[in-house]
Design a protein around this motif. Structure first.
Motif, short mmCIF file in Angstrom:
data_model
loop_
_atom_site.label_atom_id
_atom_site.label_comp_id
_atom_site.label_asym_id
_atom_site.label_seq_id
_atom_site.Cartn_x
_atom_site.Cartn_y
_atom_site.Cartn_z
N CYS A 225 54.65 -24.15 46.31
CA CYS A 225 54.15 -22.92 46.93
C CYS A 225 55.06 -22.53 48.09
CB CYS A 225 52.73 -23.15 47.43
SG CYS A 225 52.08 -21.77 48.37
N CYS A 228 52.15 -22.80 51.47
CA CYS A 228 51.45 -23.99 51.98
C CYS A 228 52.17 -25.30 51.64
CB CYS A 228 50.02 -24.05 51.46
SG CYS A 228 49.87 -24.47 49.71
N CYS A 392 49.43 -19.66 43.91
CA CYS A 392 49.16 -21.04 44.32
C CYS A 392 47.66 -21.32 44.24
CB CYS A 392 49.66 -21.26 45.74
SG CYS A 392 49.18 -22.85 46.43
N CYS A 395 46.31 -22.65 48.33
CA CYS A 395 46.07 -21.73 49.45
C CYS A 395 45.68 -20.34 48.96
CB CYS A 395 47.31 -21.64 50.34
SG CYS A 395 48.70 -20.78 49.58
ZN ZN Z 1 49.88 -22.51 48.59
#
Ligand code: ZN
Length: 569
Positions: A225, A228, A392, A395
């Protein structure tokens, strides 16, 4: 200071014929390794210095995290492996041998059994826990194709740690401690990496992360990601359902697609984009049962997710004969419509209309397929590989980038798999006996050196991250026949050493071109060139490896400048 005339560093102009990956090629050419047998190498002095630098960082961070170093035997009695059940399970990667009394031994590829045996004899009570014990040692794994130099040798140096705990919560705490230590280790090595959520391998365990050094040559496909930092293998990363492609509904229609088998071929032939295809794969479970797995035409099925959807049963793609028997058509023409089989369907196909799929008949496909109408009896699950651009799942804001990775470390929560099998038990505070909770944590030391080169090199050679470089600096007098140049170079090299930079002096009687080529090949962070023109002005040239520009620096400032460029060693 080390002189190149004394050093065993036989550099080569040409690539070795058998080297397929960059690190193998460059380690051989830079005179850092030599093959002894397939997958077995001499590590020469320059190579060993890089290995030792990784080891030093690993030791410092393991000690700082509270682990203790010990050393276990490389040659292990077979009984211990028989006790854990791995003597049979491990397969031919385990190098088995007999001693003079015909007793079984193996050369350790990993040490869970030996350490569990030690701990079951020495640890009695909860008061003796926790313990985290590690070693840095030569291991052997009899790989089928050991062809990538230090990347995948048969003999290799590894740091392996094992921790022992009174309960699962304490083992989880240690897992995080090791995760943080590993993060510091690979940061200190100067490597770009990701901690990737991964599935258990043959060691067996529920929770595990792989530390992957990012490099184009990596064997593992991972997504991470951009927000995050969540990262996972493409096989394992949760993939969100995607919006349905815009397509009109309509009647089912059978079309001829002579000898067009792959999605690409049929897509081009019919002029329908790949995301409107329903790809049908036939898998077989360990019990021999067949299941159909459906994914969108532009997606890849994840074997790991299929396996999870089937409750962990091991699956493999069915062979051609089985596919033909089950679908009634050769490979390439399978489809879910009318298929009498358990069907797992990727969630992105839920409600798809106007789709194309195989007709279960040779050289035919179906158009206008509607999931709800034509194959409603399916089980939906996340079955596809994640890919770049996916949202993602952690997050929910970032999106995935795709990388290739080289696995250099792994942390495992083992639970009681080995302690139960081998009877490693302790007496709890409540007076009851129970199996010890365990974790294990590996780092491929020689592999980390190779991965560093895979990530840091250019057309001319290695570009060592300074923390791993065999020496901090190379001092090159362009002509050792000139006494002033030679003596100045000696002095500068001595001053660099005094400033804390381990320094190599190229005192060979070679042309400058040869020396510079070798300097680039060996790849030390900083090169100091002592030449006649500079010396007239009282200067030397200082150049960082990987940069074109060289700076003229007054002699008196040279060592300080080198030290600043190389950084603490
Ligand atoms: Zn993420």
């Amino acid at each position: 200071m080390m002189r190149l005339t004394r050093l065993l560093a036989p550099t080569l102009r040409d690539d070795p014929a058998d080297a397929e990956v960059v690190s193998h090629r460059l380690l051989v050419r830079a005179g850092m390794i030599r093959q002894v047998a397939r997958g077995i190498y001499d590590i020469l002095p320059l190579g060993l210095r890089a290995v030792r630098r990784v080891e030093r960082i690993v030791r410092e961070e393991m000690d700082r995290a509270g682990a203790q170093e010990l050393l276990m035997p490389a040659v292990i009695p077979g009984e211990l492996w028989q006790e854990s059940g791995r003597w049979e399970q491990y397969g031919r990667e385990l190098l088995r041998m007999k001693d003079r009394y015909e007793r079984d031994f193996c050369f350790g590829p990993t040490h869970e059994e030996v350490i569990t045996d030690l701990v079951r004899r020495e640890v009695r009570s909860y008061r003796d826990l926790p313990k985290n014990l590690y070693q840095i040692q030569v291991k052997f794994r009899d790989e089928v194709r050991p062809r990538f130099g230090l990347m995948r040798g048969r003999e290799f140096i590894m740091k392996d740690a094992y921790s022992f705990h009174a309960d699962a919560a304490d083992a989880q705490r240690e897992y995080q401690v090791m995760f943080d230590a590993y993060t510091r280790i690979f940061e200190r090595c100067g490597l770009t990496f990701r901690a990737v959520e991964a599935g258990g391998g043959t060691i067996g365990g529920s929770q595990t992360h792989e530390f992957q050094v990012l490099a184009e040559s990596g064997e593992d496909a991972i997504v991470s990601c951009d927000r995050c930092g969540y990262a996972a293998n493409v096989e394992k990363a949760a993939a969100r359902p995607l919006p349905l492609p815009d397509a009109p509904g309509g009647a089912l229609e059978r079309v001829a697609t002579p000898a067009k088998r792959t999605v690409e071929e049929v897509s081009a032939f019919l002029g329908v984009p790949a995301d409107r295809f329903v790809k049908t794969l036939i898998y077989q479970t360990s019990g021999g049962a067949a299941v159909a797995v459906l994914v969108r035409g532009d997606h890849e099925a994840s074997g790991t997710k299929v396996q999870a959807a089937l409750g962990g049963d091991v699956v493999r793609l069915a062979d051609e004969e089985t596919v033909t028997r089950i679908t009634g058509a050769p490979v390439g023409f399978a489809g879910p419509v009318g298929l009498d089989l358990t069907i797992l369907c990727d969630q992105s196909l839920h409600g798809i209309r106007g789709a194309v799929t195989g007709a279960n008949r040779a050289d035919e496909h179906l158009l206008g397929v509607e999931q709800a109408r034509d194959f409603p009896a399916v089980r939906f699950a996340d079955l596809r590989q994640a890919r770049a651009g996916d949202a993602c799942p952690r997050c929910e804001q970032g999106s995935f980038g795709e990388h290739r990775g080289i696995e250099v470390g792994q942390v495992f929560y083992l639970g009681t798999r080995y302690s139960e099998a081998m009877g490693a038990r302790f007496l709890g505070a409540d007076g009851r006996e129970r199996p010890i909770e365990m974790g294990c944590y590996g780092i491929g030391v020689t592999r980390t050196v190779a991965a560093a080169i895979e990530q840091h090199h250019d057309g001319a050679g290695i570009v060592w991250p300074a923390p791993l470089a065999p020496y901090g600096a190379l001092v090159v007098p362009v002509n050792v026949g000139d006494a002033a140049l030679r003596e100045t170079a000696e002095r500068v090299a001595g001053e660099c050493e005094a400033a804390g930079i381990d320094t190599l002096l190229d005192d060979r009687d070679e042309r400058p071109g040869v020396k510079f080529k070798d300097a680039d090949l060996i790849g030390l962070p900083v090169r100091v060139t002592v030449g006649p023109r500079g010396l007239q002005k009282g200067c030397v040239e200082i150049k960082r490896r990987g940069e074109q520009h060289a700076a003229e620096v007054p002699l008196a400032e040279a060592a300080a400048r080198v030290a600043a460029l190389v950084g603490p060693r």
